[in-house]
Design a protein around this motif. Structure first.
Motif, short mmCIF file in Angstrom:
data_model
loop_
_atom_site.label_atom_id
_atom_site.label_comp_id
_atom_site.label_asym_id
_atom_site.label_seq_id
_atom_site.Cartn_x
_atom_site.Cartn_y
_atom_site.Cartn_z
N CYS A 139 -26.35 63.76 -20.89
CA CYS A 139 -27.35 62.79 -20.42
C CYS A 139 -27.46 61.60 -21.38
O CYS A 139 -27.52 61.78 -22.59
N THR A 140 -27.50 60.39 -20.81
CA THR A 140 -27.59 59.18 -21.64
C THR A 140 -28.84 58.36 -21.31
O THR A 140 -28.89 57.17 -21.56
N SER A 141 -29.82 59.02 -20.71
CA SER A 141 -31.02 58.29 -20.30
C SER A 141 -31.69 57.59 -21.48
O SER A 141 -31.85 58.18 -22.56
N GLY A 189 -31.34 65.46 -19.10
CA GLY A 189 -31.11 65.96 -17.74
C GLY A 189 -31.91 65.17 -16.73
O GLY A 189 -32.48 65.72 -15.79
N CYS A 190 -31.95 63.83 -16.91
CA CYS A 190 -32.79 62.97 -16.07
C CYS A 190 -32.32 62.98 -14.61
O CYS A 190 -33.12 62.83 -13.70
N GLY A 191 -31.00 63.18 -14.39
CA GLY A 191 -30.48 63.19 -13.03
C GLY A 191 -30.08 61.83 -12.51
O GLY A 191 -29.50 61.73 -11.43
N PHE A 192 -30.39 60.77 -13.27
CA PHE A 192 -30.11 59.41 -12.78
C PHE A 192 -29.04 58.68 -13.57
O PHE A 192 -28.32 57.86 -13.02
N CYS A 193 -28.95 58.97 -14.87
CA CYS A 193 -28.05 58.18 -15.72
C CYS A 193 -26.60 58.48 -15.36
O CYS A 193 -26.29 59.40 -14.61
N CYS A 207 -25.48 62.20 -16.44
CA CYS A 207 -25.91 63.23 -15.50
C CYS A 207 -25.12 63.12 -14.19
O CYS A 207 -24.61 64.11 -13.66
ZN LIG Z 1 -29.37 61.75 -17.52
#
Ligand SMILES: [Zn+2]
Length: 403
Positions: free
Chosen positions: A72-74, A84-88, A91
């Motif tokens: 994850c790179t948020s 684990g943002c799900g958007f970056c 992920c």
């Molecule tokens: Zn992420």
């Protein structure tokens, strides 16, 4: 929606994985490596993990969510957010299977050969291109051949500083003791009916009543439950199987029902072969650089033969899995019959089949039902021992007869 939302009814496991991914991030930020500590504090990062749990509880989903969190790179992470943002991009590429540092080994019903495993171990030892973690996810570690398992052992025994092995298997007993002793164990549990139904409503837009019935019938298996909720054919299959207890009144009915079950399983295996086998063979030939009509390159014939052997074993496995699902449905049916005979008032797995359940329950005694449950279990064991499917299933349907 974060990557953790895909995990249904697994709060404890999610907590552990979230703290491990925070620890992993601290490790990366500090430029350290993860020390092997399989038995250590559950919230710390370690290099090898074993995800186990009942069928369909979501071991692979959990492992993939963890892999995404590790990459994850948020920008929120700078502010103390949970990985684990799900958007970056990190992920996203992990979940779509295209991240350069995450390799998912799909066994696809084929066992992983020792050659593939040696390549993986070698690959795992290289430093991750993105500077975070080099992740290898093996979705069915219990299907490794002995030689492949030994090659994997080398990988988990002498871990590279930034390599993470994520292994999935039904239970710890399915994995070599030497491997599992080096892994941190995570046990997923059977999710509750409410949690699964809620997920179907939220994620798949299924109506609440359909969701509840599917969650009851799916008996904790999330993939199966989702198929029952959204896939017409899966529902038809199940209805077909649950007709059997009413069909086995005479010998003719028993034999017809057995034949139908076996034919359906065979059709499933053939349908899968049709979509996969030819393409795999073409891909393999392309990998050898074989041109249409020219002489086959050295080594290709052997490789094609090996592939065909594995495809055949996959067909056998598909057939067995379809039969396994049918037997599971039958078991659920007779367990419900037993529950009715004992006067249970709670919700049944096959709530939608109540009239049929009551009919069978009223026509016999609990001991008849127990005998039938034993017949289904005996059939499952026979199939595991490679008994001819039609023989095994016929023996079962005959034993299911009244009396
Ligand atoms: Zn992420």
């Amino acid at each position: 929606m974060s990557v953790w939302d895909d995990l249904v009814g697994q709060d404890r496991v999610v907590e552990q994985l979230q703290s491990a991914s925070r620890a992993a991030r601290a490790t990366v930020t500090a430029g350290r490596s993860a020390a092997p500590q399989p038995g250590g504090n559950a919230s710390l990062m370690t290099h090898a993990w074993l995800f186990t749990g009942p069928p369909g509880a979501g071991q692979v989903t959990a492992a993939r969510a963890f892999a995404a969190a590790l990459q994850c790179t948020s920008p929120d992470l700078e502010l103390g957010g949970t990985p684990g943002c799900g958007f970056c991009d990190g992920c996203h590429t992990v979940l779509s299977g295209s991240h350069a540092d995450v390799k998912q080994v799909r066994t696809d019903g084929l066992s992983i050969g020792v050659g593939d495993m040696r390549d993986l171990v070698l690959r795992a030892s290289s430093y991750p291109t993105g500077g975070r973690w080099s992740v290898i996810l093996i979705d069915a570690a219990h299907r490794l051949t002995e030689a492949a398992a030994n090659a994997l052992l080398k990988g988990v025994e002498e871990p590279s500083p930034r390599t993470v092995w994520l292994l999935c298997a039904p239970s710890v007993q399915d994995v070599l003791p030497t491997i599992r002793s080096r892994c941190r164990l995570l046990v997923l549990r059977t999710p509750s009916v409410d949690a699964v139904a809620d997920m179907l409503v939220r994620r798949d837009g299924v109506g609440p009543e359909t969701a509840r019935l599917a969650a009851l019938a799916g008996q904790g298996d999330i993939d199966r439950t989702r198929r029952l909720a959204v896939d017409e054919q899966a529902r038809a299959r199940r209805a077909d199987v649950l007709r059997i207890p009413l069909e086995v009144a005479d010998l003719g009915g028993c034999l017809t029902a057995a034949q139908r079950l076996v034919d359906t399983a065979k059709a499933d295996a053939e349908a899968l072969a049709e979509t996969q086998d030819a393409k795999e063979t073409d891909d393999l030939k392309a990998a050898y650089g074989a041109a249409e009509g020219s002489r086959a390159p050295r080594g290709m014939a052997g490789a094609v033969k090996e592939l065909e052997k594995r495809q055949k074993s996959r067909a056998t496995r598909t057939r067995r899995e379809t039969l396994g699902v049918a037997l599971g449905d039958l078991l659920g049916f007779y367990r419900d019959v037993l529950a009715i005979q004992f006067g249970t008032t709670g919700a049944l797995a096959n709530e939608d089949q109540r009239p049929a359940l009551q009919k069978v329950a009223g026509a016999g005694l609990p001991e008849n039902t127990l005998r039938r449950i034993e017949a289904v279990l005996a059939c499952r064991e026979a199939l595991d021992r490679n008994v001819d499917p039609l023989l095994a299933v016929e023996a079962m349907t005959v034993a299911l007869r009244a009396g």
